[in-house]
Design a protein around this motif. Structure first.
Motif, PDB file in Angstrom:
ATOM      1  N   LEU A   1       0.797  -1.229   0.000  1.00 20.04           N
ATOM      2  CA  LEU A   1       0.000   0.000   0.000  1.00 20.04           C
ATOM      3  C   LEU A   1       0.834   1.286   0.000  1.00 20.04           C
ATOM      4  CD1 LEU A   1      -2.786  -0.933   2.620  1.00 20.04           C
ATOM      5  CD2 LEU A   1      -2.926  -1.029   0.118  1.00 20.04           C
ATOM      6  N   HIS A   2       2.146   1.192  -0.084  1.00 17.26           N
ATOM      7  CA  HIS A   2       2.990   2.368   0.151  1.00 17.26           C
ATOM      8  C   HIS A   2       2.666   3.567  -0.747  1.00 17.26           C
ATOM      9  CE1 HIS A   2       5.358   0.753  -3.188  1.00 17.26           C
ATOM     10  NE2 HIS A   2       5.971   1.927  -3.258  1.00 17.26           N
ATOM     11  N   ASP A   3       2.246   3.338  -1.979  1.00 17.13           N
ATOM     12  CA  ASP A   3       1.931   4.442  -2.894  1.00 17.13           C
ATOM     13  C   ASP A   3       0.429   4.642  -3.088  1.00 17.13           C
ATOM     14  OD1 ASP A   3       4.554   5.191  -3.381  1.00 17.13           O
ATOM     15  OD2 ASP A   3       4.725   4.096  -5.263  1.00 17.13           O
ATOM     16  N   ILE A   4      -0.364   4.161  -2.160  1.00 22.36           N
ATOM     17  CA  ILE A   4      -1.821   4.192  -2.313  1.00 22.36           C
ATOM     18  C   ILE A   4      -2.361   5.621  -2.424  1.00 22.36           C
ATOM     19  CG2 ILE A   4      -2.533   4.185   0.122  1.00 22.36           C
ATOM     20  CD1 ILE A   4      -3.894   1.796  -2.574  1.00 22.36           C
ATOM     21  N   GLY A   5      -1.617   6.603  -1.976  1.00 21.76           N
ATOM     22  CA  GLY A   5      -2.063   7.994  -2.030  1.00 21.76           C
ATOM     23  C   GLY A   5      -1.809   8.694  -3.351  1.00 21.76           C
ATOM     24  N   ILE A   6      -1.211   8.009  -4.297  1.00 21.60           N
ATOM     25  CA  ILE A   6      -0.788   8.677  -5.530  1.00 21.60           C
ATOM     26  C   ILE A   6      -1.966   9.181  -6.371  1.00 21.60           C
ATOM     27  CG2 ILE A   6      -0.553   6.681  -7.066  1.00 21.60           C
ATOM     28  CD1 ILE A   6       2.265   7.865  -7.769  1.00 21.60           C
ATOM     29  N   LYS A   7      -3.053   8.420  -6.425  1.00 19.61           N
ATOM     30  CA  LYS A   7      -4.214   8.867  -7.212  1.00 19.61           C
ATOM     31  C   LYS A   7      -4.803  10.163  -6.646  1.00 19.61           C
ATOM     32  CE  LYS A   7      -7.486   5.960  -8.269  1.00 19.61           C
ATOM     33  NZ  LYS A   7      -8.421   4.820  -8.376  1.00 19.61           N
ATOM     34  N   GLU A   8      -4.956  10.212  -5.324  1.00 14.24           N
ATOM     35  CA  GLU A   8      -5.479  11.424  -4.689  1.00 14.24           C
ATOM     36  C   GLU A   8      -4.503  12.577  -4.828  1.00 14.24           C
ATOM     37  OE1 GLU A   8      -8.572  12.596  -2.868  1.00 14.24           O
ATOM     38  OE2 GLU A   8      -8.880  11.135  -4.459  1.00 14.24           O
ATOM     39  N   SER A   9      -3.202  12.285  -4.769  1.00 12.72           N
ATOM     40  CA  SER A   9      -2.187  13.329  -4.941  1.00 12.72           C
ATOM     41  C   SER A   9      -2.323  13.970  -6.312  1.00 12.72           C
ATOM     42  CB  SER A   9      -0.784  12.747  -4.792  1.00 12.72           C
ATOM     43  OG  SER A   9      -0.599  12.223  -3.514  1.00 12.72           O
ATOM     44  N   GLU A  10      -2.509  13.135  -7.313  1.00 15.22           N
ATOM     45  CA  GLU A  10      -2.653  13.669  -8.666  1.00 15.22           C
ATOM     46  C   GLU A  10      -3.982  14.409  -8.828  1.00 15.22           C
ATOM     47  OE1 GLU A  10       0.177  10.537 -11.064  1.00 15.22           O
ATOM     48  OE2 GLU A  10      -1.952  10.017 -10.837  1.00 15.22           O
TER      49      GLU A  10
ATOM     50  N   HIS B   1      -3.667  17.617  -6.082  1.00 20.83           N
ATOM     51  CA  HIS B   1      -2.494  18.497  -6.167  1.00 20.83           C
ATOM     52  C   HIS B   1      -1.869  18.528  -7.559  1.00 20.83           C
ATOM     53  CE1 HIS B   1      -2.725  18.536  -1.768  1.00 20.83           C
ATOM     54  NE2 HIS B   1      -2.789  17.219  -1.825  1.00 20.83           N
ATOM     55  N   ASN B   2      -2.447  17.735  -8.471  1.00 17.94           N
ATOM     56  CA  ASN B   2      -1.897  17.621  -9.824  1.00 17.94           C
ATOM     57  C   ASN B   2      -0.423  17.220  -9.802  1.00 17.94           C
ATOM     58  OD1 ASN B   2      -2.419  17.618 -12.575  1.00 17.94           O
ATOM     59  ND2 ASN B   2      -1.613  19.691 -12.833  1.00 17.94           N
ATOM     60  N   SER B   3      -0.078  16.349  -8.868  1.00 17.47           N
ATOM     61  CA  SER B   3       1.307  15.931  -8.689  1.00 17.47           C
ATOM     62  C   SER B   3       1.351  14.545  -8.052  1.00 17.47           C
ATOM     63  CB  SER B   3       2.026  16.927  -7.766  1.00 17.47           C
ATOM     64  OG  SER B   3       3.308  16.455  -7.433  1.00 17.47           O
ATOM     65  N   SER B   4       2.357  13.781  -8.437  1.00 16.42           N
ATOM     66  CA  SER B   4       2.571  12.474  -7.801  1.00 16.42           C
ATOM     67  C   SER B   4       3.771  12.523  -6.855  1.00 16.42           C
ATOM     68  CB  SER B   4       2.788  11.394  -8.869  1.00 16.42           C
ATOM     69  OG  SER B   4       3.961  11.681  -9.614  1.00 16.42           O
ATOM     70  N   SER B   5       4.187  13.705  -6.463  1.00 12.43           N
ATOM     71  CA  SER B   5       5.378  13.846  -5.614  1.00 12.43           C
ATOM     72  C   SER B   5       5.214  13.094  -4.293  1.00 12.43           C
ATOM     73  CB  SER B   5       5.697  15.312  -5.334  1.00 12.43           C
ATOM     74  OG  SER B   5       4.966  15.785  -4.232  1.00 12.43           O
TER      75      SER B   5
ATOM     76  N   THR C   1       5.893  13.943  -1.335  1.00 11.96           N
ATOM     77  CA  THR C   1       5.307  14.749  -0.263  1.00 11.96           C
ATOM     78  C   THR C   1       3.792  14.603  -0.244  1.00 11.96           C
ATOM     79  OG1 THR C   1       7.106  16.338  -0.450  1.00 11.96           O
ATOM     80  CG2 THR C   1       5.107  17.092   0.645  1.00 11.96           C
ATOM     81  N   TYR C   2       3.175  14.698  -1.401  1.00 12.69           N
ATOM     82  CA  TYR C   2       1.716  14.578  -1.471  1.00 12.69           C
ATOM     83  C   TYR C   2       1.264  13.142  -1.217  1.00 12.69           C
ATOM     84  CZ  TYR C   2       1.774  19.323  -3.293  1.00 12.69           C
ATOM     85  OH  TYR C   2       1.964  20.671  -3.449  1.00 12.69           O
ATOM     86  N   GLN C   3       2.032  12.182  -1.685  1.00 14.28           N
ATOM     87  CA  GLN C   3       1.690  10.780  -1.411  1.00 14.28           C
ATOM     88  C   GLN C   3       1.673  10.519   0.093  1.00 14.28           C
ATOM     89  OE1 GLN C   3       3.820   7.685  -3.545  1.00 14.28           O
ATOM     90  NE2 GLN C   3       4.397   9.198  -5.094  1.00 14.28           N
ATOM     91  N   GLU C   4       2.625  11.105   0.794  1.00 14.19           N
ATOM     92  CA  GLU C   4       2.701  10.913   2.245  1.00 14.19           C
ATOM     93  C   GLU C   4       1.501  11.543   2.956  1.00 14.19           C
ATOM     94  OE1 GLU C   4       7.491  10.441   3.021  1.00 14.19           O
ATOM     95  OE2 GLU C   4       6.584  12.411   3.355  1.00 14.19           O
ATOM     96  N   ILE C   5       0.974  12.609   2.410  1.00 12.95           N
ATOM     97  CA  ILE C   5      -0.196  13.262   2.994  1.00 12.95           C
ATOM     98  C   ILE C   5      -1.466  12.479   2.684  1.00 12.95           C
ATOM     99  CG2 ILE C   5      -1.684  15.311   2.844  1.00 12.95           C
ATOM    100  CD1 ILE C   5       0.960  16.911   2.232  1.00 12.95           C
ATOM    101  N   GLU C   6      -1.634  12.099   1.438  1.00 11.54           N
ATOM    102  CA  GLU C   6      -2.883  11.500   0.978  1.00 11.54           C
ATOM    103  C   GLU C   6      -2.982   9.999   1.241  1.00 11.54           C
ATOM    104  OE1 GLU C   6      -5.205  13.474   0.177  1.00 11.54           O
ATOM    105  OE2 GLU C   6      -4.021  15.290  -0.151  1.00 11.54           O
ATOM    106  N   GLY C   7      -1.860   9.311   1.376  1.00 12.61           N
ATOM    107  CA  GLY C   7      -1.877   7.858   1.510  1.00 12.61           C
ATOM    108  C   GLY C   7      -2.457   7.306   2.801  1.00 12.61           C
ATOM    109  N   PRO C   8      -2.059   7.802   3.968  1.00 13.19           N
ATOM    110  CA  PRO C   8      -2.550   7.208   5.216  1.00 13.19           C
ATOM    111  C   PRO C   8      -4.068   7.170   5.379  1.00 13.19           C
ATOM    112  CG  PRO C   8      -0.572   8.459   5.660  1.00 13.19           C
ATOM    113  CD  PRO C   8      -0.954   8.747   4.227  1.00 13.19           C
ATOM    114  N   PRO C   9      -4.803   8.239   5.065  1.00 14.98           N
ATOM    115  CA  PRO C   9      -6.264   8.123   5.217  1.00 14.98           C
ATOM    116  C   PRO C   9      -6.885   7.055   4.312  1.00 14.98           C
ATOM    117  CG  PRO C   9      -5.622  10.429   4.962  1.00 14.98           C
ATOM    118  CD  PRO C   9      -4.407   9.599   4.699  1.00 14.98           C
ATOM    119  N   ILE C  10      -6.360   6.917   3.113  1.00 16.54           N
ATOM    120  CA  ILE C  10      -6.866   5.894   2.196  1.00 16.54           C
ATOM    121  C   ILE C  10      -6.524   4.508   2.719  1.00 16.54           C
ATOM    122  CG2 ILE C  10      -6.698   4.943  -0.146  1.00 16.54           C
ATOM    123  CD1 ILE C  10      -6.000   7.925  -0.984  1.00 16.54           C
ATOM    124  N   ALA C  11      -5.284   4.336   3.164  1.00 16.99           N
ATOM    125  CA  ALA C  11      -4.867   3.041   3.718  1.00 16.99           C
ATOM    126  C   ALA C  11      -5.702   2.690   4.941  1.00 16.99           C
ATOM    127  CB  ALA C  11      -3.385   3.081   4.082  1.00 16.99           C
TER     128      ALA C  11
END
Length: 153
Positions: A45-54, A57-61, A63-73
Motif C-alpha cells: 500500500l505504500h503508494d496508495i495515495g498517488i491517485k489522490e495526490s494527482e 495536487h496535480n502531482s505524484s510527488s 510529499t503529497y503521497q505521504e499526505i494522501e496515503g494514510p487516510p486511504i490506507a
C-alpha cells in the motif's frame, strides 16, 4: 490495492515489485513476525495515495503521497480485523516512506530499500545516483546485496 488502482497497471506492478523485494529482504533479515506483517501490508500500500495526490495536487510527488496515503490506507484496512497499533504503524510507514530521516525501525528501513531498488530501475538512475543512494540509505545486508548484484557489476 489492485482493485483501488484498477487499470493503472504500471502502479500495480510497481507495488507488487516493492512488495516482493520487501518480503524477500524481510525474510533474509529475519525480522519479527509482527514487523514482517506490517512491512508486507505497508509495502503493498505504500503508494496508495498517488491517485489522490494527482487529483488534488496535480502531482505524484512523494510529499503529497505521504499526505494522501494514510487516510486511504486506514479506510482500506478498516475492512479487516487488524489492531489499531498495526494500522497506525502501517499508516506511519506510508505517511513517511519518502522521508528517509524518519527511519526508526527495520520495517521502515526495508520498505525504503525495496522501494529504492524498484525506483532505480523504473527511473533509469545513473551509476553515480545509485552509488549515492547506496551510501546514504542502504543499511541491510540483503538490500545491499540486491543493489550490488543488480546495479553494480
Amino acid at each position: 490495492m489492485v482493485k483501488y488502482f484498477g487499470n493503472d497497471v504500471r502502479r500495480i506492478n510497481h507495488a507488487m515489485k516493492v512488495y516482493s523485494f520487501a518480503k524477500t529482504i524481510g525474510e533474509l533479515e529475519t525480522i519479527s513476525d509482527e514487523k514482517f506483517q506490517v512491512l508486507e501490508v505497508a509495502a503493498i500500500l505504500h503508494d496508495i495515495g498517488i491517485k489522490e495526490s494527482e487529483r488534488k495536487h496535480n502531482s505524484s510527488s512523494g510529499t503529497y503521497q505521504e499526505i494522501e496515503g494514510p487516510p486511504i490506507a486506514r479506510e482500506l484496512l478498516s475492512e479487516f480485523k487488524l489492531g489499531s497499533e498495526f494500522i497506525d504503524r502501517v499508516c506511519y510507514l506510508i505517511g513517511n516512506h519518502h522521508t528517509y530521516s524518519n527511519i526508526d525501525n527495520m520495517d521502515f528501513q526495508i520498505l525504503v530499500e525495496a522501494d529504492l531498488l524498484v525506483n532505480i530501475f523504473e527511473d533509469s538512475l545513473s551509476e553515480q545516483a545509485i552509488n549515492l543512494l547506496k551510501e546514504k540509505y542502504f543499511k541491510t545486508r540483503s538490500g545491499n546485496s540486491f543493489l550490488e548484484c543488480m546495479y553494480q557489476n
